[in-house]
Design a protein around this motif. Structure first.
Motif, PDB file in Angstrom:
ATOM      1  N   LYS A  49      38.852  49.376  39.134  1.00  0.00           N
ATOM      2  CA  LYS A  49      38.944  48.421  38.025  1.00  0.00           C
ATOM      3  C   LYS A  49      38.109  47.189  38.329  1.00  0.00           C
ATOM      4  N   GLU A  50      37.624  46.539  37.255  1.00  0.00           N
ATOM      5  CA  GLU A  50      36.821  45.333  37.372  1.00  0.00           C
ATOM      6  C   GLU A  50      37.342  44.278  36.402  1.00  0.00           C
ATOM      7  N   PHE A  51      37.271  43.020  36.825  1.00  0.00           N
ATOM      8  CA  PHE A  51      37.714  41.910  35.997  1.00  0.00           C
ATOM      9  C   PHE A  51      36.722  40.750  36.184  1.00  0.00           C
ATOM     10  N   GLY A  57      36.836  29.566  35.641  1.00  0.00           N
ATOM     11  CA  GLY A  57      36.929  30.276  36.897  1.00  0.00           C
ATOM     12  C   GLY A  57      38.238  31.006  37.077  1.00  0.00           C
ATOM     13  N   TYR A  58      39.076  31.032  36.025  1.00  0.00           N
ATOM     14  CA  TYR A  58      40.418  31.596  36.129  1.00  0.00           C
ATOM     15  C   TYR A  58      40.409  33.103  35.915  1.00  0.00           C
ATOM     16  N   PHE A  59      41.316  33.802  36.597  1.00  0.00           N
ATOM     17  CA  PHE A  59      41.511  35.234  36.394  1.00  0.00           C
ATOM     18  C   PHE A  59      42.999  35.555  36.515  1.00  0.00           C
ATOM     19  N   LYS A  60      43.402  36.655  35.902  1.00  0.00           N
ATOM     20  CA  LYS A  60      44.771  37.148  36.034  1.00  0.00           C
ATOM     21  C   LYS A  60      44.738  38.663  35.884  1.00  0.00           C
ATOM     22  N   ILE A  61      45.337  39.374  36.853  1.00  0.00           N
ATOM     23  CA  ILE A  61      45.214  40.813  36.942  1.00  0.00           C
ATOM     24  C   ILE A  61      46.583  41.415  37.235  1.00  0.00           C
ATOM     25  N   ALA A  62      46.953  42.470  36.510  1.00  0.00           N
ATOM     26  CA  ALA A  62      48.186  43.203  36.771  1.00  0.00           C
ATOM     27  C   ALA A  62      47.899  44.306  37.785  1.00  0.00           C
ATOM     28  N   VAL A 115      31.177  44.543  26.921  1.00  0.00           N
ATOM     29  CA  VAL A 115      31.850  44.966  25.701  1.00  0.00           C
ATOM     30  C   VAL A 115      33.355  44.840  25.861  1.00  0.00           C
ATOM     31  N   MET A 116      33.876  45.313  26.990  1.00  0.00           N
ATOM     32  CA  MET A 116      35.312  45.277  27.210  1.00  0.00           C
ATOM     33  C   MET A 116      35.798  43.851  27.431  1.00  0.00           C
ATOM     34  N   GLN A 117      34.948  42.994  28.011  1.00  0.00           N
ATOM     35  CA  GLN A 117      35.396  41.657  28.390  1.00  0.00           C
ATOM     36  C   GLN A 117      35.164  40.618  27.304  1.00  0.00           C
TER      37      GLN A 117
END
Length: 780
Positions: A49-51, A57-62, A115-117
């Motif tokens: 997976k990629e995010f 600069g923020y990210f959040k991943i399950a 596209v997904m992001q």
């Protein structure tokens, strides 16, 4: 709908995520300056997976509980590999170190998975590299022209300054530059925008599911931000072409403070237009053009503390256009100027809370004049806005919350006439002036239910007021006057929005978006031509706010390893309280109140958008195609029957290609083809009392010729010499010299005395084939 939305919001705040999932959140920052890194790639090899980090600069991943490895990378920085033990929700700050060895050669391109992001988040994201890869007018890259290559966002034809999104009018787009509204975003009648690409950091283009923090327009939002990072080294680059000269400077004052400026000035009256005028120099239908423009950008970024940052920006630009129609001995002239200023304070309260406060100013001036046989007439307009907004962003578990307040003060002076002849100048009295304000609060939540399903829900509530001084005249002649600052009319409305995204797998997703939008100011279409002669006025008692609903459903797909991505998006829009002016430009020459001379109507549009893009390899590019229908219905027009919108385009196709010929040579091409604009055509003529009387056919039943054009360009990058780098670009606009007319007119030949008169149709096309050469030098 409102009850359903409130129930949904309640569920969003109380829904519990899968117990086996935990959330890893935090920030990606530069190791030295501690500034956020927007668009950093976070890869998890074990789960494939990629995010990407957002603009803060923020990210959040399950993630599943346990040990995981994360790879963090961004062009120009060393990649980091980190092993984490995830047992519960936790936050991290990842710091990236600059890779000096790579900085000289790195090229920032569109990130994989865009596209997904981005499209799944209801916006198309354009970086500076995307702008530079697209062929521009006479070799100059441009924001608006690049947006017009995307599906559903066509232009209005040659020389048209408007952006027409999904069947909407050009006045239904909210264009922001560093949070300040730009009312006319175009130079050179649409061939350029006012946004110098060197002053642009990133662009977000929303055409569906517009977030709650934006308000005031029905069709789209174009949110343009300058590079707000603090420069750590001196940058100087200049560019010279047959069209213009420009310079770009970034200067670090201290490690926490830098300034930047870009300046651009054309000299087309000495280069381009003499060539164009030579091509159109015949006695019967020739025209003589002259045109130049300038723009200036200034910005400064200052880190007050580790958590507080200020960013200030200023823009001013002006245009001077002239068109002389030789046959009629008519000289037309137009001048317009945009100005904007903004001050933003960003406060990182904690890792979960961020506060952004912005104060901005917007100004716009336009004047039109015409001279013929000693008579000079003109119309002038002006707009002044002051805006304040404050937005709080909160990150709690699976929720990304936003709440905020916005206040705007408007002043419009839409039509101030002037006229004079050789003997006197006419007095039209005090100009029409409109004052209005609006206050809005908004709340939204972007909630990730699971790995597959996420939902965005937002609500914007606005109180709008038209205030004095203002006067109205009743049918019996009674004049009613409202004092300055007193309320003339007011209204309250709500704008809900909902977006649901469902991932079928890692590379395929479905998206449904709905938004209800309200627009309190109106662009009144005055001229049937493509010139920027329209006027803005706010909603008053006779002209209520425009309202619209939009629904869209799309499937989005990417083939990451192969470097392909694409989507198909279906949409439907309905609109009401849209306006048409019952007169023409010269009807404004006696200071009429515009609201007494408008038709109110409704409109609808629907269509399908197809987009396919290649992002890897020596050959890259994209194809966009839109098939659509857009119509209007006004009781006072076309006997109340529905008719096509002027910019209804059944087919709209654009193809952009880039090819890396060698390490130092690149080629690009653009081809566009679209159905011609609709217009009302005379179908017969009568000779009555010595005058030719036209009888017109059905409203907007005729079509201009199909619009198509091809542009080519080639760029050579010379070997770097120390801190110097130079580039040479060759381009050709309208390669096969297609004559795309901007409007038609008719010439009567013969004698009214004998009754033998023939009518011949003529058209005016602005630009033939135009070659250009640009030279750019960069010093770092």
């Amino acid at each position: 709908m409102l009850k359903s939305l409130l129930v949904l919001l309640f569920l969003l705040f109380n829904f519990s995520a899968d117990a086996q999932k935990v959330f890893l959140s935090g920030f990606v920052k530069e190791a030295g300056s501690k500034q956020p890194v927007s668009g950093a790639l976070l890869r998890f090899p074990a789960i494939e997976k990629e995010f990407y980090s957002d603009k803060n600069g923020y990210f959040k991943i399950a993630l599943d509980k346990g040990i995981c490895q994360v790879l963090i990378s961004y062009p120009g920085f060393q990649e980091r590999s980190i092993s984490l033990s995830i047992r519960q929700n936790q936050q991290e700050i990842f710091y990236l170190t600059s890779d000096a060895a790579q900085l000289k050669e790195v090229t920032i391109s569109s990130t994989k998975g865009s596209v997904m992001q981005s499209n799944l988040n209801n916006f198309s994201l354009l970086k500076q590299a995307d702008l530079k890869n697209a062929p521009g007018f006479l070799g100059v890259s441009d924001v608006i022209k690049t947006i017009q290559t995307l599906p559903g966002s066509g232009n209005g034809g040659e020389g048209n300054a408007g952006l027409f999104v999904r069947g909407g009018g050009s006045g239904q787009n909210l264009v922001l530059f560093n949070h300040a509204v730009i009312y006319n975003p175009s130079h050179l009648l649409g061939f350029f925008s006012v946004f110098n690409s060197d002053a642009v950091g990133e662009v977000k283009f929303y055409k569906s599911g517009i977030p709650a923090e934006y308000g005031g327009r029905l069709s789209s939002v174009v949110d343009i931000q300058s590079d707000q990072q603090i420069a750590d080294s001196l940058l100087v680059d200049g560019e010279l072409s047959v069209l213009a000269a420009k310079i770009n400077l970034k200067i670090p004052i201290t490690s926490k403070w830098s300034v930047a400026t870009t300046m651009r000035k054309t000299f087309m009256n000495y280069s381009v237009w003499p060539i164009v005028n030579k091509f159109s120099a015949d006695e019967e239908s020739g025209n003589k053009l002259n045109y130049d423009f300038y723009d200036l950008n200034f910005s400064t970024a200052l880190a007050l503390t580790k958590k507080d940052k200020l960013f200030a920006a200023f823009y001013v630009g002006g245009d001077d256009f002239g068109l002389k129609m030789i046959r009629f001995d008519i000289a037309n002239g137009m001048k317009w100027q945009n100005s904007a200023a903004s001050l933003k304070w960003n406060r990182m309260i904690s890792n979960q809370l961020n506060l952004e406060t912005v104060a901005s100013y917007s100004g716009y001036r336009f004047s039109f004049g015409m001279k013929q046989e000693g008579l000079e007439v003109g119309v002038h307009s002006a707009i002044t806005d002051f805006n304040y907004s404050s937005t709080l962003k909160a990150y709690f578990g699976a929720h990304q919350l936003k709440a905020g307040l916005s206040m705007i003060q408007h002043k419009f002076v839409p039509n101030t006439p002037s006229s004079k002849n050789k003997f006197m100048e006419f007095d039209y009295g005090k100009p029409n002036t409109y004052m209005a304000d609006e206050t809005a609060v908004f709340l939204s939540d972007d909630f990730k239910f699971s790995e597959r399903l996420s939902v965005y829900a937002g609500l914007r509530m606005t109180y709008y007021r038209h205030k004095g001084p203002y006067s109205t005249t009743a049918s019996d002649g009674l004049v009613t006057t409202v004092a300055s600052g007193k309320t003339v009319s007011d209204t309250f409305f709500m704008e809900p929005g909902l977006t649901v995204k469902y991932h079928l797998n890692n590379s395929t997703a479905l998206k449904f978006a709905y938004s209800r939008n309200v627009q309190t100011i109106h662009l009144i279409p005055i001229s049937a031509s493509n010139f920027p002669s329209d006027f803005w006025i706010p909603s008053v008692s006779q002209i209520p706010p425009e309202k619209g609903n939009q629904y869209s459903l799309g499937i989005f797909k990417e083939w990451a390893d192969a470097g392909y991505e694409g989507y198909v998006d279906l949409y439907f829009r309905d609109m009401k309280n849209i306006v048409e002016f019952s007169g023409g430009l010269m009807n404004l020459s006696n200071s009429v109140k515009i609201e007494d001379h408008v038709f109110l109507g409704k409109g609808s549009s629907y269509g399908s958008e197809l987009y396919f893009k290649k992002t890897k390899g020596r050959f890259t590019g994209h194809i966009s195609y839109t098939i659509s229908k857009s119509d209007r219905t006004f009781e006072g027009l076309n006997e109340g029957y529905t008719f096509p919108f002027k910019y209804d385009r059944t087919h709209d196709l654009t193809a952009v290609a880039n090819y890396k010929l060698q390490a130092n040579w690149s080629l690009s091409a653009l081809f566009t083809l679209a159905t011609g604009n609709a217009y009302t055509k005379p179908i017969s003529r009568y000779l009555i009392a010595g005058n030719v009387i036209n009888e017109y056919g059905a409203y907007n039943a005729a079509r201009m010729p199909t619009y198509h054009r091809m542009d080519l360009s080639a760029t050579h990058q010379f070997p770097a010499k120390g801190k110097y780098q130079s580039f040479l670009s060759l381009s050709v606009y309208n390669v096969y010299s297609r004559k795309n007319p901007i409007f038609n007119y008719y010439i009567a030949r013969g004698s009214l005395t004998t009754g033998k008169v023939s009518i011949q149709e003529r058209s005016i096309a602005l630009l033939p084939i135009l070659p250009s050469i640009n030279y750019k030098i960069v010093f770092k």
